[in-house]
Structures are given as C-alpha cells and as structure tokens.
Design a protein around this motif. Structure first.
Motif, PDB file in Angstrom:
ATOM      1  N   ARG A 102       0.836  -1.196   0.000  1.00 21.13           N
ATOM      2  CA  ARG A 102       0.000   0.000   0.000  1.00 21.13           C
ATOM      3  C   ARG A 102       0.876   1.253   0.000  1.00 21.13           C
ATOM      4  N   GLY A 103       0.585   2.156  -0.921  1.00 19.07           N
ATOM      5  CA  GLY A 103       1.298   3.424  -0.989  1.00 19.07           C
ATOM      6  C   GLY A 103       2.518   3.427  -1.876  1.00 19.07           C
ATOM      7  N   THR A 104       2.940   2.250  -2.371  1.00 19.17           N
ATOM      8  CA  THR A 104       4.095   2.247  -3.272  1.00 19.17           C
ATOM      9  C   THR A 104       3.648   2.589  -4.688  1.00 19.17           C
ATOM     10  N   ILE A 105       4.593   3.105  -5.467  1.00 23.70           N
ATOM     11  CA  ILE A 105       4.347   3.417  -6.871  1.00 23.70           C
ATOM     12  C   ILE A 105       5.146   2.425  -7.704  1.00 23.70           C
ATOM     13  N   ALA A 106       4.512   1.891  -8.747  1.00 28.09           N
ATOM     14  CA  ALA A 106       5.140   0.884  -9.605  1.00 28.09           C
ATOM     15  C   ALA A 106       4.803   1.185 -11.055  1.00 28.09           C
ATOM     16  N   MET A 107       5.547   0.574 -11.954  1.00 34.58           N
ATOM     17  CA  MET A 107       5.321   0.764 -13.381  1.00 34.58           C
ATOM     18  C   MET A 107       4.261  -0.203 -13.900  1.00 34.58           C
ATOM     19  N   ALA A 108       3.341   0.346 -14.683  1.00 30.86           N
ATOM     20  CA  ALA A 108       2.375  -0.485 -15.397  1.00 30.86           C
ATOM     21  C   ALA A 108       3.062  -1.001 -16.660  1.00 30.86           C
ATOM     22  N   ARG A 109       2.596  -2.124 -17.147  1.00 31.16           N
ATOM     23  CA  ARG A 109       3.186  -2.721 -18.355  1.00 31.16           C
ATOM     24  C   ARG A 109       2.186  -3.656 -18.993  1.00 31.16           C
ATOM     25  N   THR A 110       2.520  -4.191 -20.156  1.00 33.00           N
ATOM     26  CA  THR A 110       1.707  -5.216 -20.806  1.00 33.00           C
ATOM     27  C   THR A 110       2.164  -6.581 -20.302  1.00 33.00           C
ATOM     28  N   ASN A 111       1.762  -7.642 -20.954  1.00 37.25           N
ATOM     29  CA  ASN A 111       2.232  -8.988 -20.591  1.00 37.25           C
ATOM     30  C   ASN A 111       3.725  -9.163 -20.827  1.00 37.25           C
ATOM     31  N   ASN A 112       4.295  -8.317 -21.685  1.00 35.13           N
ATOM     32  CA  ASN A 112       5.742  -8.324 -21.894  1.00 35.13           C
ATOM     33  C   ASN A 112       6.370  -7.649 -20.669  1.00 35.13           C
TER      34      ASN A 112
END
Length: 180
Positions: A102-112
C-alpha cells in the motif's frame, strides 16, 4: 486557495525527508501527493520516470484506471483521452527487493515484462501477487507515497464505469521534482 496553501506547506516539509532519495510533487485535481523515489534500488525506472517529470510529460494527464482497494493507474493518457507520447520501453526491475505494498508506486506494463514506458500505478492495498516470484516477472516498484495517502484514498473512491475508467476525470495537473 486551499490547494495552494496545501502545496506550499508540502514544499516546506520537503526538508524533513531523506536527503538520499529524490522526491516528486504530484499535483492532482483531488489534492497533492509527495512521492519518494528509490534510485538505488530501481535506477532505470526512476531515471525513466524523472525524464517524463523533467519534460513536463505528465502535465494534464489522468488517472485513467481506478480500482478501489487495488490501485490507481495514470500517466498514459491526456485529459482529452488521447494516448500520451512515450519514450522507449525500459528493463523490468521488479527483482529489486521492493514489494507492491500500500502506498508504493510501480510501473504499469503489458504482458511483456520489459514493456513499461510512462504509465504507473499507486498501490491502494498490499498487492504482493504483483511482485516477482521465482521465474515470473513482477511490476517494478520504484518509490512510495510519503505524504498525501489520503488523496490516493480519495481518488480510489471515485466512481468508475466500463474498464475501471473513472466517471469523473481525475487529472494529474503536473508532477514536479522536489528536493534531491
């Protein structure tokens, strides 16, 4: 006026945060969020994110996907709905020891696993199933909300329609670099 005072106070409070890690101020239509970035653990991801910040690439983009008790995703679409221009995809750094808490930021991506460009999400819940496990790639965490989690909670509560798209547009007015 209320938001301007809040933003001013948040900038004043930068001095209490770690001198080791850079911070960014995310000004949204729902209020300000301050995020501490972790360049030591996710150097390529932080560098990529800061390229967009330095070029004002997040200005007038939206949180286009909101799932309460999961995450809020943004940075990839302009207010008009047009897909925002991207830099090249980056290498996945999900094996850096950081967890999708909770509260962390992460990168979105596709299945790759190596397809992340500019879209990010802020975890609204502990989402450990998004972490790298054994041979499976995860979603690269590269920072954490250090002020403004109540704004994240407010955004997570926005009503959504098809595709988890918010009915009320939630705007990222700008993301600017804080103290290094």
């Amino acid at each position: 006026m209320k938001h301007l005072i809040s933003i001013f106070l948040l900038f004043l409070s930068f001095s209490v945060f770690s001198d080791e890690n850079p911070t960014v101020l995310m000004e949204t239509s729902q209020g300000p969020i301050i995020i501490e970035l972790y360049p030591t653990l996710a150097p390529k991801t932080v560098d990529n994110f800061l390229k967009y910040v330095q070029t004002d690439g997040f200005k007038q983009t939206t949180f286009h996907r909101i799932i309460n008790n999961f995450m809020i995703q943004g940075g990839g679409f302009e207010v008009s709905g047009k897909k925002a221009v991207t830099f090249a995809a980056i290498e996945n750094e999900s094996r850096n020891g950081l967890s999708n808490k909770r509260g962390t930021i992460a990168m979105a991506r596709t299945n790759n696993p190596h397809s992340a460009t500019r879209q990010f999400f802020i975890n609204h819940n502990d989402n450990h199933f998004l972490d790298a496990q054994d041979e499976r790639w995860g979603y690269s965490v590269f920072g954490k909300v250090i002020k403004g989690m109540e704004v994240v909670d407010k955004i997570a509560m926005v009503k959504t329609g098809a595709g988890d798209k918010p009915i009320q547009t939630v705007i990222i007015n700008r993301i600017s670099a804080g103290k290094k």
